[in-house]
Design a protein around this motif. Structure first.
Motif, short mmCIF file in Angstrom:
data_model
loop_
_atom_site.label_atom_id
_atom_site.label_comp_id
_atom_site.label_asym_id
_atom_site.label_seq_id
_atom_site.Cartn_x
_atom_site.Cartn_y
_atom_site.Cartn_z
N VAL A 142 -29.06 -10.26 14.74
CA VAL A 142 -27.96 -8.95 14.90
C VAL A 142 -28.59 -7.81 15.47
O VAL A 142 -28.11 -7.01 16.26
CB VAL A 142 -27.31 -8.62 13.53
CG1 VAL A 142 -26.32 -7.54 13.66
CG2 VAL A 142 -26.71 -9.97 13.24
N VAL A 143 -29.85 -7.31 14.71
CA VAL A 143 -30.50 -6.08 15.30
C VAL A 143 -31.00 -6.30 16.82
O VAL A 143 -30.76 -5.10 17.28
CB VAL A 143 -31.80 -5.66 14.25
CG1 VAL A 143 -32.75 -4.67 15.06
CG2 VAL A 143 -31.39 -5.32 12.98
N ASP A 144 -31.37 -7.39 17.12
CA ASP A 144 -31.78 -7.55 18.53
C ASP A 144 -30.45 -7.43 19.34
O ASP A 144 -30.64 -7.06 20.51
CB ASP A 144 -32.26 -8.85 19.03
CG ASP A 144 -33.94 -8.61 18.16
OD1 ASP A 144 -34.47 -7.74 17.96
OD2 ASP A 144 -34.24 -9.88 17.90
N LEU A 145 -29.51 -7.91 19.09
CA LEU A 145 -28.26 -7.95 19.78
C LEU A 145 -27.73 -6.36 19.70
O LEU A 145 -27.30 -5.98 20.90
CB LEU A 145 -27.16 -8.66 18.94
CG LEU A 145 -25.58 -8.66 19.81
CD1 LEU A 145 -25.81 -9.33 21.25
CD2 LEU A 145 -24.74 -9.41 18.88
N VAL A 146 -27.60 -5.62 18.85
CA VAL A 146 -27.26 -4.26 18.87
C VAL A 146 -28.30 -3.29 19.28
O VAL A 146 -27.86 -2.48 20.06
CB VAL A 146 -26.74 -3.99 17.56
CG1 VAL A 146 -26.40 -2.38 17.35
CG2 VAL A 146 -25.95 -4.82 16.76
N ALA A 163 -33.89 0.46 13.94
CA ALA A 163 -33.90 -1.18 14.22
C ALA A 163 -35.25 -1.51 13.36
O ALA A 163 -35.20 -2.63 12.65
CB ALA A 163 -34.11 -1.46 15.61
N LYS A 164 -36.28 -1.05 13.72
CA LYS A 164 -37.69 -1.34 12.95
C LYS A 164 -37.36 -1.25 11.45
O LYS A 164 -37.94 -2.11 10.78
CB LYS A 164 -38.47 -0.42 13.32
CG LYS A 164 -40.13 -0.59 12.84
CD LYS A 164 -41.20 0.34 13.35
CE LYS A 164 -42.54 0.16 12.55
NZ LYS A 164 -42.31 0.03 11.02
N LYS A 189 -35.63 -4.36 10.26
CA LYS A 189 -36.31 -5.44 10.33
C LYS A 189 -37.39 -5.49 9.18
O LYS A 189 -37.53 -6.37 8.28
CB LYS A 189 -36.87 -5.72 11.40
CG LYS A 189 -35.94 -6.08 12.70
CD LYS A 189 -36.81 -6.43 13.86
CE LYS A 189 -35.60 -6.97 15.09
NZ LYS A 189 -36.58 -7.29 16.14
N ASP A 190 -37.95 -4.26 8.81
CA ASP A 190 -38.94 -4.28 7.71
C ASP A 190 -38.34 -4.32 6.50
O ASP A 190 -38.87 -5.10 5.56
CB ASP A 190 -39.79 -2.64 7.84
CG ASP A 190 -40.45 -2.62 9.12
OD1 ASP A 190 -40.85 -3.55 9.83
OD2 ASP A 190 -40.90 -1.39 9.34
N VAL A 191 -37.06 -4.01 6.02
CA VAL A 191 -36.34 -3.91 4.92
C VAL A 191 -36.09 -5.40 4.70
O VAL A 191 -36.48 -6.00 3.56
CB VAL A 191 -35.29 -3.13 4.85
CG1 VAL A 191 -34.66 -3.40 3.56
CG2 VAL A 191 -35.78 -1.80 4.79
N ALA A 192 -35.88 -6.14 5.76
CA ALA A 192 -35.52 -7.72 5.74
C ALA A 192 -36.54 -8.27 5.41
O ALA A 192 -36.59 -9.36 4.35
CB ALA A 192 -34.75 -8.25 6.97
#
Length: 239
Positions: free
Chosen positions: A82-86, A94-95, A98-101
């Motif tokens: 989803v982050v890559d899409l948005v 965005a970073k 992803k880091d939190v995930a």
């Protein structure tokens, strides 16, 4: 003219929902190397547990740990897509997302290791644990809990003071805290004077290396060592 927004595509029935879920799992396993390793590790752990003849409660504990890690990895992958899409390009938020995930996967993995240790320790460490008492405390419980509590307190303090990174700098020194927590737990376990001194010397060398590398100040190292000792003594008194 811009096109009218389309309705989201939804599965027509329950069976299609299940098929979509299975396709998502297969896609994740096919495209994510970490997911494949998680599946292989889960297979090995469950087979090993079956061979040991674990009790129902211990097997449930392991199954929950495995499920937790796989679930976290699936959520992490979905969020990354989803982050890559948005945000196809680089963006600080965005970073952070992803880091939190990825942090969620790390926390789940650490929790799985701890649960696996408590479920298997009485079988793989029979010398330390004595007889296989299904209701007694597992061997090695004290040092594991001490290190976990020390690590959690270090993370909270680093977040509070906001200096350095998780593995580089900041107050207190995590390496010093964990090394002295381990050393204190070993000393309190009554292994003898020689092993106690060697373990303490190792903790001192680990802490001193942070000074030599210029990663921490002397105050940060001392604070970390004192924190590790204090947390381990606290757990020892409570247990």
């Amino acid at each position: 003219m811009s096109e009218a927004p389309r309705d989201p595509i939804k599965p027509a029935n329950w069976l299609q929902s299940v098929n979509c879920a299975i396709e998502g799992i297969l896609w994740t396993a096919r495209t994510q190397r970490h997911m494949r390793w998680h599946f292989l590790a889960a297979l090995a752990v469950l087979l090993f547990a079956h061979c040991l003849g674990l009790s129902a409660l211990e097997f449930i504990l392991l199954a929950f740990a495995v499920t937790l890690v796989l679930f976290a990895e699936l959520v992490n992958t979905a969020l990354e897509v989803v982050v890559d899409l948005v945000s196809p390009g680089y963006h600080p938020l965005a970073k952070q997302a992803k880091d939190v995930a990825a942090g969620a996967v790390l926390v789940a993995s650490i929790g799985a290791v701890v649960m696996g240790f408590f479920a298997l320790s009485r079988y793989i460490l029979p010398v330390l644990g004595g007889q296989l008492d299904q209701l007694g405390r597992p061997p090695g419980e004290f040092p594991v809990i001490s290190v976990l509590i020390t690590t959690i307190v270090v993370v909270l303090l680093k977040a509070l003071f906001g200096r350095g990174t998780p593995l580089h700098g900041g107050l207190p020194s995590g390496h010093a805290a964990v090394s002295f927590a381990i050393a204190t737990a070993i000393i309190l376990s009554g292994v003898g004077a020689l092993l106690s001194l060697l373990t303490l010397a190792l903790a001192v060398m680990v802490s001193h290396s942070r000074l030599l590398l210029g990663i921490h100040s002397a105050g940060e190292v001392v604070a970390g060592g004192a924190l590790g000792v204090a947390m381990t003594l606290l757990v020892y008194l409570l247990m």
